[in-house]
Design an enzyme around this catalytic site. Sequence first.
Site, PDB file in Angstrom:
ATOM      1  N   SER A  11       0.810  -1.212   0.000  1.00 15.87           N
ATOM      2  CA  SER A  11       0.000   0.000   0.000  1.00 15.87           C
ATOM      3  C   SER A  11       0.848   1.269   0.000  1.00 15.87           C
ATOM      4  O   SER A  11       0.623   2.185  -0.795  1.00 15.87           O
ATOM      5  CB  SER A  11      -0.937  -0.002   1.212  1.00 15.87           C
ATOM      6  OG  SER A  11      -1.728   1.166   1.244  1.00 15.87           O
ATOM      7  N   ILE A  12       1.832   1.336   0.882  1.00 16.14           N
ATOM      8  CA  ILE A  12       2.719   2.500   0.945  1.00 16.14           C
ATOM      9  C   ILE A  12       3.843   2.379  -0.074  1.00 16.14           C
ATOM     10  O   ILE A  12       4.156   3.330  -0.801  1.00 16.14           O
ATOM     11  CB  ILE A  12       3.300   2.673   2.363  1.00 16.14           C
ATOM     12  CG1 ILE A  12       2.177   2.992   3.366  1.00 16.14           C
ATOM     13  CG2 ILE A  12       4.359   3.781   2.389  1.00 16.14           C
ATOM     14  CD1 ILE A  12       1.455   4.294   3.108  1.00 16.14           C
ATOM     15  N   GLY A 111       4.091   2.742  11.544  1.00 14.65           N
ATOM     16  CA  GLY A 111       3.641   1.638  12.373  1.00 14.65           C
ATOM     17  C   GLY A 111       4.655   1.221  13.415  1.00 14.65           C
ATOM     18  O   GLY A 111       4.319   0.538  14.384  1.00 14.65           O
ATOM     19  N   CYS A 141      -0.021   8.384   9.030  1.00 10.32           N
ATOM     20  CA  CYS A 141      -0.899   9.286   8.295  1.00 10.32           C
ATOM     21  C   CYS A 141      -1.592  10.283   9.218  1.00 10.32           C
ATOM     22  O   CYS A 141      -1.666  11.481   8.907  1.00 10.32           O
ATOM     23  CB  CYS A 141      -1.933   8.484   7.514  1.00 10.32           C
ATOM     24  SG  CYS A 141      -2.837   7.277   8.517  1.00 10.32           S
ATOM     25  N   ASN A 142      -2.094   9.814  10.354  1.00  8.06           N
ATOM     26  CA  ASN A 142      -2.765  10.714  11.294  1.00  8.06           C
ATOM     27  C   ASN A 142      -1.804  11.733  11.887  1.00  8.06           C
ATOM     28  O   ASN A 142      -2.119  12.926  11.987  1.00  8.06           O
ATOM     29  CB  ASN A 142      -3.426   9.904  12.415  1.00  8.06           C
ATOM     30  CG  ASN A 142      -4.756   9.321  12.016  1.00  8.06           C
ATOM     31  OD1 ASN A 142      -5.616  10.031  11.504  1.00  8.06           O
ATOM     32  ND2 ASN A 142      -4.944   8.028  12.231  1.00  8.06           N
ATOM     33  N   HIS A 195      -1.610   8.836  19.446  1.00  8.18           N
ATOM     34  CA  HIS A 195      -1.369   9.890  18.463  1.00  8.18           C
ATOM     35  C   HIS A 195      -0.737  11.139  19.074  1.00  8.18           C
ATOM     36  O   HIS A 195       0.127  11.765  18.452  1.00  8.18           O
ATOM     37  CB  HIS A 195      -2.685  10.245  17.768  1.00  8.18           C
ATOM     38  CG  HIS A 195      -3.377   9.055  17.176  1.00  8.18           C
ATOM     39  ND1 HIS A 195      -4.328   8.338  17.874  1.00  8.18           N
ATOM     40  CD2 HIS A 195      -3.230   8.441  15.986  1.00  8.18           C
ATOM     41  CE1 HIS A 195      -4.759   7.342  17.121  1.00  8.18           C
ATOM     42  NE2 HIS A 195      -4.106   7.371  15.969  1.00  8.18           N
ATOM     43  N   GLY A 196      -1.173  11.503  20.302  1.00  6.56           N
ATOM     44  CA  GLY A 196      -0.587  12.675  20.955  1.00  6.56           C
ATOM     45  C   GLY A 196       0.896  12.522  21.194  1.00  6.56           C
ATOM     46  O   GLY A 196       1.693  13.376  20.767  1.00  6.56           O
ATOM     47  N   GLN A 303      -5.690   8.170   4.361  1.00  7.41           N
ATOM     48  CA  GLN A 303      -4.718   7.382   5.117  1.00  7.41           C
ATOM     49  C   GLN A 303      -3.692   6.656   4.256  1.00  7.41           C
ATOM     50  O   GLN A 303      -2.612   6.310   4.724  1.00  7.41           O
ATOM     51  CB  GLN A 303      -5.445   6.367   6.007  1.00  7.41           C
ATOM     52  CG  GLN A 303      -6.034   5.164   5.298  1.00  7.41           C
ATOM     53  CD  GLN A 303      -7.373   5.427   4.627  1.00  7.41           C
ATOM     54  OE1 GLN A 303      -7.921   6.522   4.738  1.00  7.41           O
ATOM     55  NE2 GLN A 303      -7.914   4.439   3.948  1.00  7.41           N
TER      56      GLN A 303
END
EC number: 1.2.1.59
Length: 340
Positions: A11-12, A111, A141-142, A195-196, A303
């Site tokens: 995918s990437i 990841g 992505c996020n 994510h933070g 994403q």
Amino acid sequence: MANVLINGYGSIGKRVADAVAKQDDMKVIGVTKTKPDFEAKMAVEKGYKLFAAIPERKHLFEEAGIPVEGTLDDIIEDADIVVDGAPKKIGKANLENVYKKHGVKAIIQGGEKAGDAQDSFNSLWSYDRCYGKDYIRLVSCNTTGLCRSMYAINSVADILKARIVLIRRAADPNDIKTGPVNAIVPNPVTVPSHHGPDVVSVIPELDGKIMTSAVIVPTTLMHMHSIMVETSGTNRDEIIDALAKTPRILTVKASEGFDSTAKIIEYARDLGRSRYDLNEIAVWEESVNVVDNEVYMMQAIHQESDVIPENVDCIRAMLEMESDNLKSIEKTNKALGLIK
């Protein structure tokens, strides 16, 4: 001309390969696959030299009638840098067991954990820190999307506190194993979500200032973020202007038909984007509001593709091909045909 090897044409990886191939200062010297599937066949049809990522499986490609040039070990010494496109946790293993062994620079994807590489990369925030480094993690992505919007806000005001709710897609469109199909799932159920801290790995000055929570919903198209940021002082016009000036951010209007992530993806299709990729993030202009110096807005993240131009910039930084991050961003964007 930089020699780039893509280890993991998924995918990437396949998107990074196509992006690198469009640049005039780097080239794809090969791509690898672990199995002889349609992606392997298409890589050869596109003109990429294909190598077996696992030597013991080389015969499977030959038996399937897919020509391979050899194995990963046969090509890695020719690479100036490897972009790892392997699944989560495999990238770290590749870094320790393959890239360091061969002494080749490498980019692993989001990841993996922040501590697995020398630093975490974002084109706007950490280009200088990653310049000339050997092993870098390209954030998810996020995180990439959040770093872009934080950059825009930070350009007009100090960020005092950021609170973000992430509404995450359940799976990529080609993923038949992941859900949910009929549920909303806290992911994780604890706060903060990862994510933070991941944003802090790129923007250390936000340590102690950012809090995130996340849920997964039954959709495959895009992620969405609801952002609330306390600032030292700004207004709506300043924020909208900052978003307009920040690379790889598009402002869209629901009043013009962009009333859902589905419509944003339809826009990418109508632009003729390969795989309907939207490398830019999209911020709904109507969602932008400022109350008592607190910024509110909503943004959508494709994403599968927002990290792709960042991979190209990361290659330039690590190989010391361009010292100015904004020049690299401009060069990458022009080659990829991005809107901004």
